[in-house]
Design a protein around this motif. Structure first.
Motif, PDB file in Angstrom:
ATOM      1  N   GLU A 127      91.224   7.422  16.034  1.00 13.96           N
ATOM      2  CA  GLU A 127      90.982   8.630  15.247  1.00 13.96           C
ATOM      3  C   GLU A 127      90.822   8.347  13.757  1.00 13.96           C
ATOM      4  OE1 GLU A 127      93.518   7.872  17.150  1.00 13.96           O
ATOM      5  OE2 GLU A 127      95.443   8.657  16.490  1.00 13.96           O
ATOM      6  N   TYR A 128      91.377   7.190  13.275  1.00 14.01           N
ATOM      7  CA  TYR A 128      91.246   6.878  11.845  1.00 14.01           C
ATOM      8  C   TYR A 128      90.086   5.930  11.560  1.00 14.01           C
ATOM      9  CZ  TYR A 128      95.880   8.917  11.489  1.00 14.01           C
ATOM     10  OH  TYR A 128      96.943   9.776  11.551  1.00 14.01           O
ATOM     11  N   CYS A 129      89.639   5.193  12.601  1.00 12.72           N
ATOM     12  CA  CYS A 129      88.610   4.175  12.374  1.00 12.72           C
ATOM     13  C   CYS A 129      87.300   4.831  11.968  1.00 12.72           C
ATOM     14  CB  CYS A 129      88.399   3.341  13.640  1.00 12.72           C
ATOM     15  SG  CYS A 129      87.126   2.083  13.439  1.00 12.72           S
ATOM     16  N   SER A 130      86.780   4.371  10.806  1.00  7.81           N
ATOM     17  CA  SER A 130      85.543   4.961  10.317  1.00  7.81           C
ATOM     18  C   SER A 130      84.335   4.185  10.827  1.00  7.81           C
ATOM     19  CB  SER A 130      85.549   4.954   8.787  1.00  7.81           C
ATOM     20  OG  SER A 130      85.649   3.627   8.339  1.00  7.81           O
ATOM     21  N   GLY A 131      84.598   3.088  11.533  1.00  6.10           N
ATOM     22  CA  GLY A 131      83.491   2.289  12.074  1.00  6.10           C
ATOM     23  C   GLY A 131      82.761   1.482  11.008  1.00  6.10           C
ATOM     24  N   CYS A 132      83.484   1.078   9.969  1.00 10.80           N
ATOM     25  CA  CYS A 132      82.839   0.317   8.882  1.00 10.80           C
ATOM     26  C   CYS A 132      82.529  -1.115   9.297  1.00 10.80           C
ATOM     27  CB  CYS A 132      83.706   0.326   7.631  1.00 10.80           C
ATOM     28  SG  CYS A 132      85.222  -0.657   7.793  1.00 10.80           S
ATOM     29  N   ARG A 133      83.254  -1.634  10.273  1.00 11.48           N
ATOM     30  CA  ARG A 133      83.043  -2.960  10.848  1.00 11.48           C
ATOM     31  C   ARG A 133      83.426  -4.109   9.908  1.00 11.48           C
ATOM     32  NH1 ARG A 133      77.570  -2.742  14.369  1.00 11.48           N
ATOM     33  NH2 ARG A 133      78.489  -4.680  15.090  1.00 11.48           N
ATOM     34  N   ILE A 134      84.216  -3.813   8.883  1.00  8.07           N
ATOM     35  CA  ILE A 134      84.669  -4.891   7.990  1.00  8.07           C
ATOM     36  C   ILE A 134      85.519  -5.890   8.778  1.00  8.07           C
ATOM     37  CG2 ILE A 134      86.292  -5.412   6.097  1.00  8.07           C
ATOM     38  CD1 ILE A 134      85.195  -2.951   4.658  1.00  8.07           C
ATOM     39  N   CYS A 135      86.373  -5.353   9.653  1.00  2.64           N
ATOM     40  CA  CYS A 135      87.291  -6.214  10.392  1.00  2.64           C
ATOM     41  C   CYS A 135      86.578  -7.118  11.393  1.00  2.64           C
ATOM     42  CB  CYS A 135      88.342  -5.362  11.116  1.00  2.64           C
ATOM     43  SG  CYS A 135      87.613  -4.116  12.183  1.00  2.64           S
ATOM     44  N   ASN A 136      85.432  -6.663  11.902  1.00  2.00           N
ATOM     45  CA  ASN A 136      84.766  -7.408  12.969  1.00  2.00           C
ATOM     46  C   ASN A 136      84.499  -8.862  12.606  1.00  2.00           C
ATOM     47  OD1 ASN A 136      84.660  -4.741  13.645  1.00  2.00           O
ATOM     48  ND2 ASN A 136      82.669  -4.859  14.645  1.00  2.00           N
ATOM     49  N   SER A 137      84.030  -9.077  11.383  1.00  2.00           N
ATOM     50  CA  SER A 137      83.671 -10.442  10.997  1.00  2.00           C
ATOM     51  C   SER A 137      84.894 -11.219  10.515  1.00  2.00           C
ATOM     52  CB  SER A 137      82.607 -10.406   9.909  1.00  2.00           C
ATOM     53  OG  SER A 137      83.104  -9.688   8.809  1.00  2.00           O
ATOM     54  N   PRO A 173      90.128  -0.629   5.304  1.00  9.90           N
ATOM     55  CA  PRO A 173      90.163   0.293   4.163  1.00  9.90           C
ATOM     56  C   PRO A 173      90.738   1.664   4.532  1.00  9.90           C
ATOM     57  CG  PRO A 173      87.911  -0.030   4.915  1.00  9.90           C
ATOM     58  CD  PRO A 173      88.765  -0.922   5.755  1.00  9.90           C
ATOM     59  N   SER A 174      90.710   2.019   5.820  1.00 10.05           N
ATOM     60  CA  SER A 174      91.252   3.329   6.180  1.00 10.05           C
ATOM     61  C   SER A 174      92.590   3.225   6.912  1.00 10.05           C
ATOM     62  CB  SER A 174      90.234   4.112   7.019  1.00 10.05           C
ATOM     63  OG  SER A 174      89.614   3.272   7.945  1.00 10.05           O
ATOM     64  N   SER A 175      93.215   2.049   6.820  1.00  3.43           N
ATOM     65  CA  SER A 175      94.513   1.806   7.454  1.00  3.43           C
ATOM     66  C   SER A 175      94.541   2.247   8.913  1.00  3.43           C
ATOM     67  CB  SER A 175      95.637   2.516   6.691  1.00  3.43           C
ATOM     68  OG  SER A 175      95.732   1.995   5.412  1.00  3.43           O
ATOM     69  N   ASP A 203     102.473  -1.615   8.261  1.00  2.00           N
ATOM     70  CA  ASP A 203     102.583  -1.356   6.815  1.00  2.00           C
ATOM     71  C   ASP A 203     103.919  -0.703   6.511  1.00  2.00           C
ATOM     72  OD1 ASP A 203     100.143  -2.403   6.539  1.00  2.00           O
ATOM     73  OD2 ASP A 203      99.128  -0.581   5.834  1.00  2.00           O
ATOM     74  N   LYS A 204     104.262   0.243   7.361  1.00  2.56           N
ATOM     75  CA  LYS A 204     105.487   0.999   7.143  1.00  2.56           C
ATOM     76  C   LYS A 204     106.711   0.076   7.159  1.00  2.56           C
ATOM     77  CE  LYS A 204     107.158   5.396   8.866  1.00  2.56           C
ATOM     78  NZ  LYS A 204     107.230   6.242  10.063  1.00  2.56           N
ATOM     79  N   GLN A 205     106.719  -0.796   8.136  1.00  8.25           N
ATOM     80  CA  GLN A 205     107.845  -1.724   8.254  1.00  8.25           C
ATOM     81  C   GLN A 205     107.943  -2.647   7.039  1.00  8.25           C
ATOM     82  OE1 GLN A 205     106.664  -3.290  12.093  1.00  8.25           O
ATOM     83  NE2 GLN A 205     108.617  -2.675  12.998  1.00  8.25           N
ATOM     84  N   ASP A 234      98.643  -7.472   2.387  1.00  7.71           N
ATOM     85  CA  ASP A 234      97.761  -6.429   1.887  1.00  7.71           C
ATOM     86  C   ASP A 234      97.925  -6.374   0.365  1.00  7.71           C
ATOM     87  OD1 ASP A 234      96.573  -3.950   1.314  1.00  7.71           O
ATOM     88  OD2 ASP A 234      97.034  -3.228   3.339  1.00  7.71           O
ATOM     89  N   PRO A 235      96.848  -6.255  -0.403  1.00  5.53           N
ATOM     90  CA  PRO A 235      96.998  -6.115  -1.849  1.00  5.53           C
ATOM     91  C   PRO A 235      97.959  -4.986  -2.230  1.00  5.53           C
ATOM     92  CG  PRO A 235      94.712  -6.447  -1.309  1.00  5.53           C
ATOM     93  CD  PRO A 235      95.448  -6.373  -0.002  1.00  5.53           C
ATOM     94  N   THR A 236      98.028  -3.970  -1.389  1.00  4.73           N
ATOM     95  CA  THR A 236      98.958  -2.861  -1.643  1.00  4.73           C
ATOM     96  C   THR A 236     100.400  -3.360  -1.748  1.00  4.73           C
ATOM     97  OG1 THR A 236      97.622  -1.912   0.126  1.00  4.73           O
ATOM     98  CG2 THR A 236      99.227  -0.456  -0.931  1.00  4.73           C
ATOM     99  N   PHE A 237     100.736  -4.342  -0.877  1.00  2.68           N
ATOM    100  CA  PHE A 237     102.108  -4.862  -0.880  1.00  2.68           C
ATOM    101  C   PHE A 237     102.461  -5.457  -2.238  1.00  2.68           C
ATOM    102  CE2 PHE A 237     101.672  -6.052   3.921  1.00  2.68           C
ATOM    103  CZ  PHE A 237     101.617  -4.709   4.228  1.00  2.68           C
ATOM    104  N   ILE A 238     101.472  -6.137  -2.822  1.00  2.00           N
ATOM    105  CA  ILE A 238     101.716  -6.796  -4.109  1.00  2.00           C
ATOM    106  C   ILE A 238     101.976  -5.737  -5.181  1.00  2.00           C
ATOM    107  CG2 ILE A 238     100.720  -8.340  -5.841  1.00  2.00           C
ATOM    108  CD1 ILE A 238      98.974  -9.482  -3.487  1.00  2.00           C
ATOM    109  N   ILE A 239     101.106  -4.725  -5.188  1.00  2.00           N
ATOM    110  CA  ILE A 239     101.248  -3.637  -6.164  1.00  2.00           C
ATOM    111  C   ILE A 239     102.592  -2.934  -5.958  1.00  2.00           C
ATOM    112  CG2 ILE A 239     100.235  -1.468  -6.969  1.00  2.00           C
ATOM    113  CD1 ILE A 239      98.371  -3.702  -7.530  1.00  2.00           C
TER     114      ILE A 239
END
Lengths: 589, 140
Positions: free
Chosen positions: A521-531, A565-567, A576-578, B50-55
């Motif tokens: 639901e959050y994935c914008s399909g930018c495909r940055i992660c793919n490569s 970019p969209s976490s 991230d939360k942890q 993540d760069p966020t972590f650094i900030i």
């Protein structure tokens, strides 16, 4: 079969035999210069001229390329006519190359002392090229590389390479140097390459050989780089001798892909390159051996049949065994190679057993660490082995004024008496350090395991898990992990095998739960992660327009998580939360 | 009042599980003295940082951020550390624009066997941060 008569001797030979061979089987010497059994007779030197008598006619022919066909042929190899011809040929040759040994020998044999002719092209070099053509012929007929050829005519005739340059066609087989009767052609080693096939110091090897008589399986192998057949398609002599036709030149190294679940790395060790330490004279001084070479000599199927001999064939009067060459040495390896003390003691025992020689052990510390080892050390002391505690500084050649054979002078410090000593010996055995294989870092990269600072493979835990590595399913054993002796290697390998078997019998593997996951639901399909994914675990689902992570391929590194970019990607166990909560926690105090 | 207190820098270290974290472990097992100011957060790969972590770390009171990964070419995940290198270089220019000395962010390649290197670099980083003084980002 036909009957011929050579110098009055009646012999029976097969038809088409050349006169040279017939004479050889009759035990009659015919001088030859350009003749070799290895290639087709050339017949240019004419020194093998003989007289063939058939009926009333007599002819002068060259023995090397004259085939015998008729029954009752009479051959004279030393008639006055032949003697004159030979003398003339030798006088001509000797006038041009007066110092070449083979020409001097034949000239003496045919009775020529000083040539009557004065040659303008006189060459005093004892290793001069006498233009016999042996090199050209072997290169053409046997090696089939066709590198060498004659150039120019008359007195300017010489052997040369195409355009007088180093040729790519030359496979450096050494055949030309082998057949050169004067030593004009020499094979030079221009560099020492680590890991390349090294000739045993105790003698060269042929391209096809049985590595040792204890080899398993005990069959000959062909060294592709040295085999002429594999290089140029020539030679092939070994296959003509192999009756069961077992030699297959087409067999090539091939890459076979096998799918396995677990891997045990037992890539072993190499010994340190002793030429790095010129003070010990390895490769420079005769009778300085590495321990493996000495082991080869001790072997009853080795080059000396197990007798301990110096290079000149004499029994050594004293033998020095030097420990810790490159190990426990700040300049090379700081660690102890562990096995040297014990095999050095074994050497001392065998030298004492097989020769009357004095044995000197030069050691830093005697490490008789295992079961029964200390007892063996004590036994050696009783056998009268001289123990010198100290590092050897240098080995040099020593000469006696009375002309007796030279010896090796071992200069060392005896720390137990606090004096410098010089000990004359006839043979020195160096115990080189065990070091990781030269390409261990490649293996490390392939299996993504670690190396300890000494470059041996790193185990997961030095005490609790000495056989597995940081990569699941990859195990290590033996000297690839660190220097160790045979019982230790066997123990470690057995342990690794048991670990592997236990996983196999379990039938299932526990996989790390740390994986990345995409929230659709959050994935914008930018495909940055793919490569970004090094395991190509992320693919793009065209229908849903979102990225998808394959659980089985994902190793959980989290590179994609921090790049999203969209976490939309979460790394299980490291969300991230942890991490942010962790950050807050550690910075709150 | 606060100036009188001895300055104990807070250093956040993001260490990769396979190399630097194990290296830090080795430093401990070998009883080497490493910086006591370092507060370690373990990540599977330095590429996870993540760069966020650094900030966030600087924002929440860290005086320095240390990132440890495998040597280039030795990454357990093949190439995660290349991404870290890229990000850290970018983050340094970014921090400078925000008035934070980029020296406060440090990236080091420390393998699992380099316990001594871990101890030495953290100590060195600590003295560097001490010289730079506290980063007054958090309101007291």
């Amino acid at each position: 079969m036909i009957n011929v008569n050579i110098d009055g001797k009646e012999i029976q030979i097969v038809e088409e035999t050349t006169i040279v061979r017939a004479a050889e089987s009759a035990g009659i010497w015919v001088p030859t210069l350009c003749y070799s059994e290895l290639f087709e007779p050339y017949g240019v030197c004419r020194i093998c001229s003989v007289e063939v008598i058939r009926g009333k006619r007599s002819r002068i022919v060259t023995a090397c390329n004259y085939p015998l066909r008729d029954n009752g042929t009479k051959i004279l190899t030393n008639s006055p006519r032949i003697q004159t011809i030979r003398k003339m040929i030798m006088e001509l040759l000797l006038s041009r190359w007066p110092n070449v040994q083979i020409i001097k020998d034949i000239a003496e044999a045919v009775g020529v002392k000083e040539p009557r002719i004065k040659c303008l092209e006189r060459d005093e070099d004892p290793n001069a090229c006498i233009l016999c053509g042996n090199c050209v012929n072997i290169c053409k007929d046997v090696v089939k590389a066709n590198v060498l050829s004659f150039e120019n005519r008359g007195i300017k005739r010489e052997i040369s390479l195409p355009f007088d340059e180093k040729s790519d066609e030359c496979i450096v087989c050494g055949a030309c140097a082998h057949v050169c009767p004067t030593g004009h052609i020499k094979i030079k080693t221009l560099g020492y390459e680590r890991g390349a096939l090294q000739d045993w110091y105790l003698g060269p090897k042929t391209a096809i050989n049985i590595p040792t008589l204890q080899a398993v399986p005990r069959v000959p192998i062909i060294n592709e780089e040295a085999c002429i057949k594999m290089q140029t398609g020539g030679c092939g002599i070994c296959s003509t001798y192999c009756e069961p036709e077992a030699i297959n030149y087409d067999a090539k190294d091939e890459e076979v892909e096998i799918e396995v679940g677990q891997i045990l790395l037992t890539t072993g060790y190499q010994t340190i390159d002793l030429k790095q330490m010129p003070q010990y004279g390895y490769g420079r001084l005769d009778n300085v051996y590495s321990s493996l070479e000495f082991e080869h000599m001790l072997n009853s199927t080795g080059p000396t049949g197990g007798t301990i001999l110096c290079k000149d064939g004499s029994v050594p009067r004293a033998v020095g065994i030097i420990h810790c060459i490159g190990s426990r040495d700040e300049n090379f390896h700081k660690y102890c190679s562990r096995v040297c003390c014990m095999y050095a003691l074994k050497f001392a025992h065998l030298v004492k057993d097989r020769t009357p020689a004095e044995v000197y052990q030069f050691y830093i510390d005697m490490r008789a660490f295992g079961k029964g080892y200390e007892e063996f050390y004590k036994r050696l002391l009783d056998e009268g082995v001289n123990m010198i505690r100290g590092k050897v500084a240098e080995i040099s050649e020593g000469y006696l004024t009375n002309g007796e054979k030279p010896f090796l002078m071992v200069k060392c410090e005896d720390t137990l008496i606090g004096k410098f000593r010089e000990i004359p010996v006839d043979m020195v055995i160096l115990c080189p350090a065990i070091e990781p294989q030269f390409d261990a870092s490649n293996i490390k990269k392939i299996f993504s395991i670690s190396q300890s600072p000494d470059k041996f493979f790193l185990e997961r835990h030095p005490k609790l898990d000495p056989v597995s590595t940081m990569t699941d399913g990859v195990f290590i054993a033996g000297c690839a992990q660190g220097p160790k002796d045979i019982p230790d290697s066997v123990a470690q390998a057995s342990a690794a095998a048991a670990r592997i078997l236990s996983l196999i019998s379990l039938g299932e593997v526990a996989v790390d739960p740390i994986k990345a996951e995409v929230a659709d639901e959050y994935c914008s399909g930018c495909r940055i992660c793919n490569s970004l994914c090094p395991y190509t675990a992320i693919s793009f689902e065209e229908e849903k327009k979102v990225s998808f992570i394959n659980d089985m391929l994902c190793k959980g590194c989290g590179t994609c998580v921090s790049a999203c970019p969209s976490s939309a990607i979460t790394g299980k166990g490291f969300t991230d939360k942890q991490i942010l909560a962790e950050l807050e926690g550690i910075l709150s105090v | 009042m606060e100036q009188d207190k001895e300055f104990n820098p807070k250093i956040v270290a993001f260490l990769c599980n396979w190399c630097t974290y194990t290296g830090a472990d080795l430093a401990g097992v070998s009883r080497l003295k490493s910086s006591p100011c370092v507060r370690i957060i373990r990540v599977m790969c330095s590429g996870r940082v993540d760069p966020t972590f650094i900030i966030k770390a600087f924002k929440q009171g860290a005086d320095g951020v240390f990132i440890g990964g495998c040597h280039i070419g030795d990454c357990h995940y093949s190439e995660g550390n290349y991404k870290t290198l890229r990000r850290v270089e970018f983050m340094k220019t970014f921090l400078e624009e925000f008035g934070i000395n980029p020296k406060r962010l440090r990236l080091e390649w420390i393998s699992a066997s380099e316990g001594d290197k871990y101890a030495a670099t953290t100590l060195e980083f600590e003295t560097e941060i001490r010289e730079l003084g506290p980063l007054h980002l958090v309101e007291a």
